[in-house]
Structures are given as C-alpha cells and as structure tokens.
Design a protein around this motif. Structure first.
Motif, short mmCIF file in Angstrom:
data_model
loop_
_atom_site.label_atom_id
_atom_site.label_comp_id
_atom_site.label_asym_id
_atom_site.label_seq_id
_atom_site.Cartn_x
_atom_site.Cartn_y
_atom_site.Cartn_z
N ALA A 33 -12.96 -16.45 1.63
CA ALA A 33 -12.64 -15.11 2.12
C ALA A 33 -13.86 -14.22 2.05
O ALA A 33 -14.61 -14.25 1.07
N LEU A 34 -14.08 -13.43 3.08
CA LEU A 34 -15.10 -12.38 3.07
C LEU A 34 -14.38 -11.05 2.93
O LEU A 34 -13.64 -10.63 3.82
N VAL A 35 -14.57 -10.40 1.80
CA VAL A 35 -13.88 -9.14 1.52
C VAL A 35 -14.92 -8.11 1.08
O VAL A 35 -16.04 -8.45 0.71
N GLY A 36 -14.53 -6.85 1.11
CA GLY A 36 -15.45 -5.81 0.68
C GLY A 36 -15.05 -4.47 1.25
O GLY A 36 -14.20 -4.38 2.13
N ALA A 52 -13.88 -16.12 -2.93
CA ALA A 52 -14.15 -14.94 -2.10
C ALA A 52 -15.60 -14.54 -2.25
O ALA A 52 -16.18 -14.64 -3.35
N VAL A 53 -16.18 -14.09 -1.16
CA VAL A 53 -17.49 -13.43 -1.20
C VAL A 53 -17.22 -11.94 -1.01
O VAL A 53 -16.71 -11.51 0.02
N VAL A 54 -17.51 -11.17 -2.04
CA VAL A 54 -17.28 -9.73 -2.01
C VAL A 54 -18.57 -9.08 -1.51
O VAL A 54 -19.59 -9.08 -2.20
N VAL A 55 -18.51 -8.55 -0.32
CA VAL A 55 -19.68 -7.94 0.30
C VAL A 55 -19.69 -6.45 -0.04
O VAL A 55 -18.71 -5.75 0.18
N GLN A 114 -7.72 -6.77 -6.98
CA GLN A 114 -6.84 -7.67 -6.23
C GLN A 114 -7.20 -9.13 -6.48
O GLN A 114 -6.33 -9.98 -6.67
N LEU A 115 -8.49 -9.43 -6.54
CA LEU A 115 -8.93 -10.79 -6.83
C LEU A 115 -8.55 -11.19 -8.25
O LEU A 115 -8.18 -12.34 -8.50
N ASP A 116 -8.65 -10.23 -9.19
CA ASP A 116 -8.21 -10.51 -10.56
C ASP A 116 -6.73 -10.88 -10.59
O ASP A 116 -6.32 -11.85 -11.24
N ASP A 117 -5.92 -10.08 -9.90
CA ASP A 117 -4.47 -10.30 -9.91
C ASP A 117 -4.11 -11.67 -9.33
O ASP A 117 -3.13 -12.29 -9.75
N LEU A 118 -4.89 -12.13 -8.36
CA LEU A 118 -4.63 -13.42 -7.71
C LEU A 118 -5.41 -14.56 -8.34
O LEU A 118 -5.26 -15.71 -7.94
N ASN A 119 -6.28 -14.22 -9.31
CA ASN A 119 -7.08 -15.23 -10.01
C ASN A 119 -7.99 -15.99 -9.04
O ASN A 119 -8.12 -17.22 -9.11
N ILE A 120 -8.65 -15.26 -8.16
CA ILE A 120 -9.53 -15.87 -7.16
C ILE A 120 -10.98 -15.83 -7.66
O ILE A 120 -11.50 -14.74 -7.96
N PRO A 121 -11.67 -16.97 -7.74
CA PRO A 121 -13.11 -16.94 -8.06
C PRO A 121 -13.85 -16.14 -7.00
O PRO A 121 -13.50 -16.18 -5.82
N ARG A 122 -14.90 -15.45 -7.42
CA ARG A 122 -15.61 -14.62 -6.44
C ARG A 122 -17.11 -14.54 -6.73
O ARG A 122 -17.55 -14.59 -7.88
N THR A 159 -18.93 -13.49 -12.53
CA THR A 159 -19.03 -13.15 -11.11
C THR A 159 -20.51 -13.20 -10.72
O THR A 159 -21.27 -12.27 -11.02
N PRO A 160 -20.95 -14.31 -10.10
CA PRO A 160 -22.36 -14.40 -9.69
C PRO A 160 -22.70 -13.37 -8.63
O PRO A 160 -21.88 -13.05 -7.76
N VAL A 161 -23.90 -12.84 -8.70
CA VAL A 161 -24.36 -11.81 -7.77
C VAL A 161 -25.59 -12.30 -7.02
O VAL A 161 -26.58 -12.71 -7.63
N LEU A 162 -25.48 -12.29 -5.68
CA LEU A 162 -26.61 -12.60 -4.81
C LEU A 162 -26.83 -11.41 -3.90
O LEU A 162 -26.03 -10.48 -3.86
#
Length: 688
Positions: free
Chosen positions: A16-19, A104-107, A124-132, A254-257
């Motif tokens: 997912a691309l979210v942001g 998910a990639v959080v832009v 929202q990602l926390d609530d769904l337990n989605i790696p990001r 949460t890795p940051v690039l």
C-alpha cells in the motif's frame, strides 16, 4: 519456495502507498512503474498522464479520490501497489485495502505541518498491525536537516523511526545518500539508477554515528546484537538484514528512507528494501489468522475494493491469500452466498487485463461478484467462510438533500447511489420520513461533490443537491380549554360532532398523551378513538407549520346526535378544536440539538472551541483523546442547524485532519429573530 540471492522468495506481494494529501503517493507510483519498466515513461499528475488518478473526477480535481492498483516486476518478483487517497474525506478507500497488504509505504514530506495527518495514517496502520516504511519524499526541495525531520516525525509514530539512509549534501542540495545497512554511498543520476561511489571523506564520521544509532535500535530487540555492539564487534551484514526483516514484520521498527519521486531518486533503493525486508503473503495470512480453508487447500481471498465500471460491470479487487483461483470458479462468501467469477483481471490503473489463473499473493480483480462486498473474505470452498476483518465505516459528517428533476428517475437514482455505496461504504443514504428528503451523507464537501459527479459521469443520473432541512418541532407553553364543534346539514344524514378538550404542555421529550374523562355518555365510547385520531392527524402541522410534540389532550365533555354523529364528524371536531385552541397556547419552536465529540490535534483545541461557540454551541469540556498522543476530544451540544458547515470550518482549522461524531440529544426552544426566520421559510415552503 526457491531461494533467490540467499533469501527466500516471498511470492507476489501487495504494497500500500499511503500518506497525507499532496505528499506525492501517485507520483511515487508513477516513478516505480517507470523505473521497473512497467510503463515506457513516467506520467505526471499535473499533466493528467498518470496511470493512477485516471478517473475523470481525479483528473478534474487534481487529487486521488479512489484507490488505484498497478503491478510491476522487480528482480524476478511481482509487486502490486495500491495507491490510496491522502485526503481524510476519502480515507475509507484504504480501510479494507490495507488489510490484505503485506506492508505499507507511508509517503510524507519534510514538513512539520503535515505531522497530524501523518499520525492519522500511522495510527490506522497500528490498529491493523501493518508493517510500514516511511519514504520522505521531495527531499530535493528541503533545506531541513534529516535529523530535525525525524525529531518532529517521531511523535507521530508509536514505533521507533529507524533511519536507513543519510543524505549526501552538495551546495545545500541532496545529491545522493549513504545506505547504512550496506555501508555504500550512491549519487543520484537523472533518469538512471543511482551510481555507487566511494564514500565521501567528509561524511565518514556522520555515517559511522548514524549506522551505530541504527544498530542500537535494532539491538533493542536482539540481545546477541547488543552484546556485539558492547564488545565493539562489527555484526555480520546478514544479521543486520535479518534483524531489519524480522523487526519490521513484528511491528517493532519503522524504517525511514528518502528520495524524490518526481525525479525518480531513491526509487530502486526503496524497491530493494521492499524486496528484501517486506513480509510476503504467508506472513500476511498468518497475521490475519487465516488457517487452511476447510482443511482441503481451497483458495481464500480478501476483497479490497469494489469498482463499478461503465462497460465491464462490477469488479472486486481482491488479494489471493492462499491457494489458486481460475476464471469461472465458484466462490462463497461470509453468509454462505455463492457467485461465479466472470473474468479474472490484473489492473494497471483503470485498465484491466484478462488472465486465466491467480495464485497466492496475486492481487486481481474478479468480475460480477454481485452479492459479495468490500471487506469480505471469500473462498472456493463451499460453506460459510471465516471473516478475517470487520469493516469499520466512518459515520457521515456532511449531508445534502438530493433529488432528481424527473420523478421517473428516482429508481435510477437510488440504484446508482447503491452502487456508489458499494464502491465507498463511507457514503450513506438516509430516507428522512420527517422532512421527506433523501439525504446523502459523506465525509466532507469534496467527498459529496465527487459522489455527485460520479452519479452523472458514471451512471448518467443528474442529481440536484441542496442543504438538508432541519427536523424542527413546535410545542406549547400554556394550557387552554376549547370546544370543537362540527355541524353540517346538506340533505339526508348530516354531520355532527361536539367535543370539549383541555390542552396542556408536557415536559420536554414526553411526546403526546391522550386521555378522556367523559361521564354520562355525552360522547359515546365508539367515537372517543376518533377524537384521538383527529388530534393525531392535526399534529403533523401546528400553528408555526411544524409537527407538535410534548403536550397532552384530555377529552372532558361534548355532545352527539343519534343520527348525524359519526367517526368522521368527531375527527373533524377534534381538528377544529386543535386549530382553534393551539394558537392560544403560546406555541414555541423547538430545534434539535446534537451531542458532538470533535477530535482534533491539541494545538487546534482553542480554535475549535471558538468555532463551537460561534455556532451557538454549548461547550461541555475537553480531554485528551483516548489512545492518541497529542490529540484532544472536545465535547459540546450544538443546534443541528449549525452543523452544516462545521466540518468545513473544522478541517480548515486543523490542516484537514479534524473530524467528529454526533447524535441527536434533545430538543431546545428557539426564539427571537432566528425562530422568526425559520417560521417564515417554512410558510414559504408550504405555500410553494
């Protein structure tokens, strides 16, 4: 699974691309597709040439209004990207889609003003337990130091932000980066992959410091790595990557690039991180609690999004979580319902491409699943399927009354709206029996504007929209005793009904009560119910033009005629008594008041209090929003008539992130100029 470059193949993945709004998600999708060779050139949102945001409404407004899916291959592995809208008004698009994604990639931008919007997404990602991962976009436009950016981003994240890269600056512009895991330096090249260069001497100390900080955070969850660091032992590179992969999947980091999607910078480095570290469908299925499908290897799929296309009918974008599915297969839903797949497709934006079969990990669109809904888990195994998620739908905050110019189109309108709601469950349709209106509810002004545009553009229905009517009532302040007499003689049997009633006010919220104290049979028992019916018929429109509530009527006296009296005559007498008596009871207008809970970043609380007060609201207090760091919940009572523009002002005061929930609380007297205007408008409406 076979091994590739020393790692296990994860199968096709869904990212997912979210942001936040305008962070550059769709531009990042275009850059990925171009860099991976899926498209011949990188499209631009501004030029209306992007694969994503291809819908007419997205093109017209220059923003994502629904999610888009596109696939590409990278180093022999398949990836599907789900580009989700950034505006909170279209946030429902991501709710179901995220469930079936591996990561998910959080832009985001290096802009502290966007932090509250970023926090919404991370929560929202926390609530769904989605790696990001976080991808800091537009790095070429910032003058901020990355360590400062991380300082103001960290409070938005519940997990530690793990810096994977540091920038290489030249002439106050980011020209490249150092990968801290690989310990290699790269320089950006225009329209080409970044070039590996010798580590600049002036960055060596900073690189060592940043790498050690990264390893320290990883070591918080790896005792052996911590021992190596304390002993000044350089950990093996494989161990570092294994920790990155494991801790990401477990939601510990949460890795940051960073990079520039518009210029194509940092894209391949992001893809390599996704390829090596993002979990695959097996881990996603485990996270969702998916066991074997009835123990016999059937396919299980999660519906991420429903589309209604102009010519192809309904498409259900779905993630294959296990097994394999072929065109024409029969699938079963959560209620035991079944449907036959009428076409299996991959999507490149709005363009479907037919395929024969999909396997675990694939993200595909299934045709004509008419009785299956977004968020539903479906299976090729007959029987009731275990549902892997409960689709939470945001309640509406902005409503408009809608109608069609020609009454014969009403069925067409409701059918088209039902399809819109299938596509976007955060839309809802209310049939208001009191105001006789159809009210379309959504998440804001733009949300409903786009919905109305889709009604016309996609379904050919021209709908008129206007502010919805408020369900005013009226009541009385005084008591009166009044006679109602109906006598008519026109040959043959006449009409005769005669009653005396006492009209009295009741406490607020009591409704209506009818009693009788008739004695001596002055009004025969068989006619008493007719008196109550006549009163109830009259109650729909009182002296001020609105339904009347909170009063009691007692039938105390009257008379009848052996021949001319009838139920109809006593009904008419009752209406006459009410029409004559109610204006003498000091009628007063009642307006509905709602209890509202407003959720906003704490720095906006004082402005929100002013907004509430400016809309005749009564502040009840505020407190920290439960489970949300740096947010408040403001509680208030507000007249429903003042709610129409509340969401617009609230979003303006909170950089687009504030929202609220409300429900009817009580009715309150409305007097003075505002009441006079309401009554005047009502009379004009009734006269039209």
């Amino acid at each position: 699974m076979s091994s590739t470059n020393g790692r296990e193949r994860q199968g096709p993945r869904c990212i997912a691309l979210v942001g936040p709004y305008l962070s550059g998600k769709t531009t990042l999708l275009e850059a990925i597709l171009f860099r991976l060779g899926a498209v011949p050139r990188q499209g631009k949102v501004s030029d209306k040439t992007s694969i994503g945001d291809a819908a007419p409404e997205a093109r017209a407004h220059g923003m994502s209004v629904e999610l888009n899916a596109a696939s590409a291959s990278f180093m022999g592995e398949s990836f599907t990207f789900i580009d989700c809208p950034g505006s909170i008004e279209f946030g429902q698009e991501a709710r179901a889609a995220l469930t079936g994604c591996d990561a998910a990639v959080v832009v985001c931008e290096p802009d502290d003003k966007k932090v509250p919007a970023l926090q919404l997404i991370l929560k929202q990602l926390d609530d769904l337990n989605i790696p990001r991962f976080i991808f800091i976009n537009k790095i070429d436009r910032t003058e901020s130091r990355l360590r400062d950016v991380l300082t103001y981003l960290q409070p938005a994240s519940s997990t530690p932000l793990l810096l994977r890269q540091i920038p290489i600056w030249k002439d106050e512009i980011v020209r490249g980066f150092v990968d801290l895991a690989l310990e290699r330096a790269f320089i950006y090249r225009e329209n080409s992959p970044s070039e590996v260069v010798e580590m600049p001497s002036d960055i060596l100390d900073r690189e060592k410091e940043a790498r050690f900080a990264m390893l320290e955070k990883l070591a918080d969850y790896d005792d052996e790595l911590m021992e190596q660091l304390l002993s000044d032992i350089e950990p093996p590179r494989d161990r570092v990557f294994n920790d990155l992969t494991r801790e990401l999947a477990e939601g510990l980091i949460t890795p940051v690039l960073f990079g520039s999607a518009e210029n194509g910078n940092g894209i391949l480095r992001l893809m390599k991180a996704l390829r090596h570290e993002a979990p695959g469908v097996a881990e996603t299925s485990k996270r969702l609690g998916l066991g074997a499908v009835n123990g016999n290897g059937g396919a299980a799929l999660q519906i991420l999004k429903t589309f209604h296309t102009a010519h192809g009918g309904k498409l259900s974008l779905s993630r294959v979580l296990s097994g394999a599915i072929a065109d024409s297969a029969t699938v079963y839903g959560g209620k035991g319902q079944d449907a036959r797949v009428a076409g299996l497709f991959t999507l490149m934006g709005s363009t479907p491409q037919k395929i024969a079969k999909a396997e675990a990990g694939d993200t595909v669109a299934l045709g004509k699943l008419d009785n299956m809904a977004t968020g539903e888990t479906i299976s090729t195994v007959k029987g009731t399927v275990k549902q892997l998620m409960k689709l939470d739908v945001a309640p509406g905050v902005y409503g408009l009354a809608i109608s069609v110019a020609d009454r014969k189109d009403e069925v067409k309108l409701t059918s088209a709206i039902a399809k819109l709601i299938e596509e976007d469950p955060s839309l809802s349709l209310e049939q208001n029996q009191s105001t006789h209106e159809m009210v379309l509810w959504g998440q804001g002004e733009m949300h409903l504007r786009v919905a109305l545009e889709k009604l016309q553009g996609k379904f050919g229905v021209q709908a008129n929209a206007r502010p919805r009517r408020i369900d005013y009532r009226e009541t009385i302040r005084k008591s009166v005793q009044i006679r109602g007499r109906h006598k008519k003689q026109s040959g043959g049997h006449g009409q005769f009904g005669d009653i005396v009633v006492e009209i009295k006010p009741l406490a607020r919220g009591s409704g209506f009560a009818f009693t009788d104290t008739i004695s001596g049979g002055v009004v025969p028992k068989q006619y008493i119910p007719a008196v109550e019916t006549g009163i109830r018929d009259w109650m729909g429109q009182g002296p001020l033009g609105f339904p009347v509530v909170d009063f009691t009527v007692n039938l105390s006296d009257g008379s009848y005629h052996d021949v001319d009296s009838s139920e109809m005559a006593f009904k008419t007498a009752a209406r006459i008594a009410m029409s004559d008596g109610m204006p003498q009871c000091s009628p007063v207008l009642l307006e509905p008041v709602v209890a509202v809970e407003i959720h906003v970043p704490s720095e906006a609380t004082s402005r929100v209090n002013q907004i509430v007060s400016g809309h005749r609201g009564q502040l009840l207090g505020f407190d920290g929003r439960e489970g949300w760091s740096g947010w408040d919940t403001v509680k208030a009572h507000m007249p429903e008539s003042e709610m129409g523009s509340l969401i617009i002002e609230l979003r303006s005061a909170t950089a687009g992130v504030g929202t609220f929930v409300f429900k009817h609380d009580h009715m309150s007297e409305l007097t003075g100029r505002q009441a006079d205007q309401v009554v005047t408008n009502r009379k004009a409406t009734l006269a039209a």
